[in-house]
Each structure stands twice: as structure tokens, then as C-alpha cells.
Scaffold this motif. Structure first.
Motif, PDB file in Angstrom:
ATOM      1  N   MET A  36       0.832  -1.197   0.000  1.00 39.05           N
ATOM      2  CA  MET A  36       0.000   0.000   0.000  1.00 39.05           C
ATOM      3  C   MET A  36       0.875   1.259   0.000  1.00 39.05           C
ATOM      4  O   MET A  36       0.589   2.232  -0.700  1.00 39.05           O
ATOM      5  N   VAL A  37       1.948   1.234   0.761  1.00 38.78           N
ATOM      6  CA  VAL A  37       2.879   2.365   0.795  1.00 38.78           C
ATOM      7  C   VAL A  37       3.534   2.543  -0.573  1.00 38.78           C
ATOM      8  O   VAL A  37       3.718   3.673  -1.043  1.00 38.78           O
ATOM      9  N   SER A  38       3.875   1.454  -1.230  1.00 43.78           N
ATOM     10  CA  SER A  38       4.490   1.531  -2.565  1.00 43.78           C
ATOM     11  C   SER A  38       3.531   2.122  -3.583  1.00 43.78           C
ATOM     12  O   SER A  38       3.922   2.948  -4.415  1.00 43.78           O
ATOM     13  N   VAL A  39       2.265   1.714  -3.530  1.00 43.96           N
ATOM     14  CA  VAL A  39       1.258   2.281  -4.437  1.00 43.96           C
ATOM     15  C   VAL A  39       1.083   3.772  -4.148  1.00 43.96           C
ATOM     16  O   VAL A  39       1.012   4.591  -5.071  1.00 43.96           O
ATOM     17  N   THR A  42     -11.901  13.947  -6.247  1.00 39.98           N
ATOM     18  CA  THR A  42     -13.094  14.003  -5.403  1.00 39.98           C
ATOM     19  C   THR A  42     -14.257  13.283  -6.084  1.00 39.98           C
ATOM     20  O   THR A  42     -15.009  12.552  -5.435  1.00 39.98           O
ATOM     21  N   LEU A  43     -14.377  13.464  -7.407  1.00 40.25           N
ATOM     22  CA  LEU A  43     -15.474  12.834  -8.140  1.00 40.25           C
ATOM     23  C   LEU A  43     -15.243  11.346  -8.401  1.00 40.25           C
ATOM     24  O   LEU A  43     -16.163  10.535  -8.271  1.00 40.25           O
ATOM     25  N   ALA A  82      -9.570   4.346  -6.018  1.00 40.56           N
ATOM     26  CA  ALA A  82      -9.130   3.662  -4.795  1.00 40.56           C
ATOM     27  C   ALA A  82      -9.487   2.179  -4.844  1.00 40.56           C
ATOM     28  O   ALA A  82      -8.688   1.327  -4.455  1.00 40.56           O
ATOM     29  N   ALA A  83     -10.680   1.872  -5.347  1.00 36.31           N
ATOM     30  CA  ALA A  83     -11.096   0.469  -5.435  1.00 36.31           C
ATOM     31  C   ALA A  83     -10.228  -0.303  -6.426  1.00 36.31           C
ATOM     32  O   ALA A  83      -9.852  -1.451  -6.173  1.00 36.31           O
ATOM     33  N   TYR A 108      -7.225   3.086   0.225  1.00 38.81           N
ATOM     34  CA  TYR A 108      -8.307   3.930   0.723  1.00 38.81           C
ATOM     35  C   TYR A 108      -8.404   5.219  -0.100  1.00 38.81           C
ATOM     36  O   TYR A 108      -7.398   5.722  -0.602  1.00 38.81           O
ATOM     37  N   LYS A 109      -9.637   5.760  -0.184  1.00 38.50           N
ATOM     38  CA  LYS A 109      -9.826   7.013  -0.922  1.00 38.50           C
ATOM     39  C   LYS A 109      -9.049   8.140  -0.271  1.00 38.50           C
ATOM     40  O   LYS A 109      -8.511   9.009  -0.956  1.00 38.50           O
TER      41      LYS A 109
END
Length: 158
Positions: free
Chosen positions: A53-56, A110-111, A117-118, A123-124
Motif C-alpha cells: 500500500m505504501v508503494s502504491v 473528489t469525483l 481507490a477500489a 483507501y480514498k
């Protein structure tokens, strides 16, 4: 031969280009050394999922640093040279244009941030933070690039 080397070192001591080059080299070694030392510590503290997750997140920050800045860092050197009589106006217009790009990216995220994120599996809030961190990275690089072209090598070091 000794005389030629002596003259070379005398010219090198007086050359601002060589001085600034050595400062930039030292700065890059320190920055790369810090990241080289901290990576093993970082990987031991995180499990593979969190490290992924940190790499992404880091990849997104790097992408948004380029896209929110519109690649304008490449124009700073030429702009300082070509618009030396209006340097401050040029630099402020570069920063102002990047603010519009940042706002545009912020609106898009935002939109469409949930879908992004999915698809990335994060996470968003991390996507939103990556836009902010990417733009902050651009602003920092903007400042350091100006220091490079104005030959303020000690300011860039610190």
C-alpha cells in the motif's frame, strides 16, 4: 605538469560551477544514503500488504507530482534565462498555472476517487493525500530548481 595541476586547482577553487556541482553531489549522496538506510527498517516494520500500500501511495505521489506540475519544472531554466528581465513574473505564472492543475486534479479525485481507490486496493483518503503530497512535492522541487539556476547551492543543501 605540477604547474598545470596547480593552475587547474586554483581555477577550480574560484569556479562557482565546480563549487555548486560538489554541493549538489554531496546533497544527492546524503539524500540517497538516508533512503538507503531507512528502507530495511521500513520493510521490517510493515507487513507485505501494508508495504504494498505504501508503494502504491508513493507511485501515486510521483505521478501526481508530474501531472499537477504539468512538467513545468523543465521550463524554469529556460524561462529564467529568456525572461531575465521579468523573472519573477515568469516564475509566479508557472506556480499559478500549477495551482489550477492541482485544483483540477483535486476535483477529479473528489469525483472519481472511489473508483480509483477500489481499482488500486487502497483507501480514498490515501488517493486524496497523494494528490496533496504530489503537489507539495512539485512545489518543493520548484523551489529547489530555482535555487539551482540561481546557483544558491548552500540554500538547496539545507
Amino acid at each position: 605538469m605540477k604547474i598545470l595541476l596547480g593552475e587547474f586547482f586554483d581555477k577550480a577553487k574560484r569556479s562557482i560551477t565546480i563549487k555548486s556541482g560538489l554541493w549538489y553531489l554531496m546533497t544527492n549522496f546524503i539524500l540517497r544514503g538516508i533512503s538507503f538506510i531507512t528502507i530495511p527498517i521500513f520493510t521490517r516494520l510493515l507487513d507485505p500488504r501494508d508495504y504494498g500500500m505504501v508503494s502504491v501511495y508513493n507511485a501515486l505521489v510521483n505521478i501526481f507530482s508530474i501531472t499537477t506540475g504539468l512538467g513545468l519544472l523543465a521550463s524554469i531554466g529556460v524561462g529564467i534565462r529568456d525572461f531575465s528581465h521579468k523573472k519573477q513574473e515568469f516564475l509566479s505564472s508557472v506556480l499559478f498555472l500549477s495551482v489550477f492543475s492541482f485544483l483540477f486534479h483535486g476535483i477529479l479525485i473528489t469525483l472519481f476517487g472511489n473508483a480509483m481507490a477500489a481499482s488500486l486496493g487502497i483507501y480514498k483518503s490515501l488517493v486524496l493525500l497523494s494528490v496533496l503530497a504530489g503537489y507539495s512535492n512539485f512545489v518543493f522541487n520548484y523551489y529547489t530548481t530555482i535555487n539551482v539556476f540561481e546557483r544558491k547551492y548552500k540554500v538547496r543543501f539545507f
